[in-house]
Scaffold this active site. Structure first.
Site, mmCIF file in Angstrom:
data_model
loop_
_atom_site.group_PDB
_atom_site.id
_atom_site.type_symbol
_atom_site.label_atom_id
_atom_site.label_comp_id
_atom_site.label_asym_id
_atom_site.label_seq_id
_atom_site.Cartn_x
_atom_site.Cartn_y
_atom_site.Cartn_z
ATOM 1 N N ASP A 30 3.399 -10.009 9.076
ATOM 2 C CA ASP A 30 4.140 -9.952 7.820
ATOM 3 C C ASP A 30 5.112 -8.776 7.809
ATOM 4 O OD1 ASP A 30 4.796 -10.540 5.137
ATOM 5 O OD2 ASP A 30 3.273 -9.172 4.392
ATOM 6 N N CYS A 77 0.832 -1.199 0.000
ATOM 7 C CA CYS A 77 0.000 0.000 0.000
ATOM 8 C C CYS A 77 0.865 1.247 0.000
ATOM 9 C CB CYS A 77 -0.921 -0.005 1.221
ATOM 10 S SG CYS A 77 -2.050 -1.406 1.262
ATOM 11 N N TYR A 90 -5.593 -13.195 -4.434
ATOM 12 C CA TYR A 90 -4.995 -12.740 -3.172
ATOM 13 C C TYR A 90 -5.706 -13.388 -1.986
ATOM 14 C CZ TYR A 90 -3.721 -9.082 0.353
ATOM 15 O OH TYR A 90 -3.288 -8.388 1.455
ATOM 16 N N HIS A 143 -2.974 -11.793 4.600
ATOM 17 C CA HIS A 143 -3.124 -10.697 5.558
ATOM 18 C C HIS A 143 -4.468 -10.684 6.276
ATOM 19 C CE1 HIS A 143 0.049 -9.055 2.744
ATOM 20 N NE2 HIS A 143 0.652 -9.037 3.913
#
Length: 691
Positions: free
Chosen positions: A266, A31, A170, A173
């Protein structure tokens, strides 16, 4: 030549389905606070990574439909064809520098709030959304699942039209529907999409198969998968269901992008995970299971470790988000044998904090990050000097070092004067505290480069007064004398000094200088700053054998660190270290018997033990030299500028940025500097209309 420095293996091409990466450096999706709101800024930032040698450059997560609205956060969007031109800006800039462009398609399920679209939130099963808001997600029925598959397929088609070379499914997360369906904690369904692992994998399999079918060999299909939730038996584990998922889907994607979940795991900070490559033990099995190339992450900064992981068959591609932010030219520098010039990521997560604030990305090490388009800054290039020839920088903290380095890069003769015995200022001092050792990289990188410059003179143990500065007859002076922590208790909650008597009072500056409170009684830390330093000091003193009590007006310790994804670890580490935490209390007064706190809401008093006080409240700018020069010698200078914490105390990232900007703006026409001080992306009103 790549082979000349022993890292040739990192510059071998890697085939990813129908496309080929020119080397093994892969900027994984991350991001940046730009997204659909600032597409030109995002494109320029991603293009800079490609110019810096990254073979694959990815977007951040890209919303595929209005039912996955992450507003107010500025991620990418691919809701319909109107989003294609903005994304094509990015693919064009990445392709212009010979790299592949990847897009991470995402439907965020119950992680999406849909505050903008007001659409119902979708999830495998009924339950609360991810954020504290009185709203729940509803379980998807079969039509919802068919719709999701259709939306994902349409987004893949648009991604191909936008020019992407790699398209993601995806499941990581804990942010996407694909992963939510995989995890029993979110999926309690009893139909063919719930229950057994095979059923929970069904949606992911369908998305992969349909994405491959839609792309029809024109683009590669990547699968980003979190193999371990780092929750032990309470979550998915790499050696159990994580491995089983990889085995089930082994040959279906063209690329496996593997990591751990959630985002706070992560992207752990060096404060709690100092080890580069810390994710390797979780992901090292993947290449044993699939013949497809594998990319992994772990804050890789060492070329030796990178080459070793490839040689050992652990990874095919070296993934990076934060290291590519700290130094977009990391691959080029390794290739050219310029290892010492790499700006190593310090793992502070200031980049992450910007995204959590909904603003464009920034970086402690790289002040040009996020400024490629709006200020035209390049991390490796700067305009040559103008008519002036020399400059003096007083103070060698983050602002002074960066200013001196960039002035020298422009070609000026630079004198750097430091009052202390060592260069580095607060970067050096804070790096001596528990957990912050990596922060010394801020000083080390700049000092090493300055020491290579023939046009730089550097002096330690050189405190200077106004007359001495004036006598040097250097017409351009930059004052970076920093700030000092206040001892009187004034700060965020009380703008006036507090009644403190009878107890020895310490500040963070004392602790960083090695002056610790006595061990004959508790140390009461009053953290009204509520950033990171209060929690760091508490841990540091507890490790030094002190009994520590931490009082703060905040509801939690170091509230700022929520933005850097480490608050839970901060609080847990202090509890484990035996620190007594008193939240939601102000310091009212102190005397020889201890301190009196007051409830932040009711004002109700509470006694707190303490043989000494450590005040973490606010900082005072050190401007005495600047003020004296301005008052008595201003006519002798062409430039007299205050920098960094001496101008406005903030984060180390803010100080580095200020030093960089000062060097960039030196000798620029003030009118021009004002005109392009901050370039904005404005919404076009073309095509407005209505019924």
């Amino acid at each position: 030549m790549p082979g000349a420095n022993g890292y040739s293996i990192l510059f071998e091409p890697v085939k990813i389905g129908p496309v080929t990466a020119r080397n093994r450096f892969y900027q994984v999706p991350h991001c940046n606070g730009m997204g659909h709101v600032r597409p030109q800024a995002e494109a320029a930032m991603r293009g800079m990574k490609a110019e810096g040698g990254w073979a694959v450059v990815s977007t951040q997560e890209t919303e595929i439909h209005p039912t996955s609205d992450l507003g107010p956060y500025a991620e990418n969007r691919l809701w319909d064809e109107h989003d294609i031109p903005a994304l094509r800006l990015m693919t064009q800039q990445v392709h212009d520098h010979g790299a592949l462009a990847a897009i991470q398609l995402a439907h965020n399920g119950h992680h999406a709030t849909n505050h903008l679209t007001r659409a119902p939130v979708l999830a495998p099963s009924d339950g609360p959304i991810d954020t504290v808001f009185p709203k729940q997600a509803r379980a998807m029925d079969k039509q919802d699942i068919r719709n999701l598959r259709r939306w994902h397929r349409a987004a893949a088609r648009r991604a191909k039209e936008a020019g992407f070379d790699i398209v993601y499914v995806y499941a990581g997360h804990q942010m996407t529907l694909a992963q939510h369906f995989l995890l029993p904690q979110f999926n309690s369904r009893s139909d063919e999409y719930g229950g057994s692992l095979e059923n929970r994998v069904r949606l992911t399999r369908e998305l992969l198969e349909e994405t491959r079918e839609e792309l029809d060999g024109h683009c590669a299909v990547a699968f980003r998968f979190a193999v371990d939730q780092m929750m032990g038996a309470d979550g998915m584990q790499a050696h159990e269901e994580g491995r089983a998922v990889v085995e089930m889907l082994a040959e279906l994607p063209d690329l496996w992008d593997v990591n751990v979940s959630d985002w706070s795991n992560d992207s752990q900070t060096t404060r709690f995970q100092p080890q580069d490559g810390f994710q390797v033990p979780y992901i090292d099995f993947v290449k044993q299971v699939t013949s497809k190339p594998v990319v992994g992450v772990g804050r890789f900064t060492s070329p030796d470790l990178m080459a070793s992981l490839v040689s050992k068959g652990v990874l095919d591609l070296i993934g990076a988000a934060r290291p590519s932010i700290a130094d977009p030219f990391l691959p080029r520098k390794i290739e050219a044998g310029r290892i010492e010039e790499i700006r190593e990521c310090i793992g502070c997560n200031i980049c992450v904090s910007a995204d959590n604030l909904g603003v464009p990305i920034r970086c402690t090490q790289n002040p040009t990050m996020g400024e490629e388009w709006r200020r035209g800054w390049h991390p490796e290039k700067i305009a040559p000097k103008g008519k002036e020839t020399s400059a003096l920088v007083v103070g060698s903290g983050p602002a002074g070092l960066e200013c001196a380095l960039q002035l020298s890069n422009r070609g000026y003769d630079v004198t750097l004067a430091e009052a202390a015995p060592e260069f580095g200022g607060r970067a050096l001092r804070e790096s001596r505290l528990s957990g912050l050792a990596a922060w010394k990289r801020v000083a080390d990188n700049r000092l090493w480069q300055l020491q290579q410059r023939a046009n730089v003179q550097m002096f330690t143990d050189s405190p200077m007064n106004a007359a001495e500065v004036a006598d040097l007859e250097i017409p351009n002076v930059f004052i970076a004398t920093g700030s000092r922590w206040l001892r009187d208790g004034s700060g965020r909650s009380s703008r006036a000094p507090l009644a403190l008597a009878g107890l020895p009072v310490f500040t963070p500056d004392d602790i960083m200088a090695g002056k610790l409170p006595p061990a004959d009684g508790p140390v009461l830390i009053y953290d009204d700053d509520q950033a990171y330093i209060g929690g760091v000091l508490a841990h540091h003193l507890a490790a030094a054998g002190r009994k520590v009590i931490l009082a703060t007006p905040g509801a939690v310790v170091s509230a700022f660190t929520e933005l850097t994804l480490e608050q839970a670890r901060v609080q847990a580490s202090l509890i484990e270290a035996g620190v007594e935490i008193i939240p939601l209390h102000l310091l009212h007064s102190a005397d020889a018997d201890g301190a009196t706190l007051a409830c932040a809401y009711t004002g109700r008093p509470r006694a707190a033990a303490g043989a000494s006080l450590l005040m973490v409240t606010a900082r005072r700018r050190e401007t005495a030299l600047y003020d004296a020069l301005k008052a008595d010698h201003a006519d002798r200078f062409t430039t007299l500028e205050l920098l960094g914490d001496a101008a406005a105390p903030g984060l180390i990232a803010d100080a580095v940025f200020a030093g960089h900007m000062a060097a960039r703006n030196f000798e620029r026409d003030p009118a021009a500097a004002d005109a392009d001080w901050f370039r904005r992306e404005l919404i076009s009103l073309n095509g407005m209309g209505g019924e």
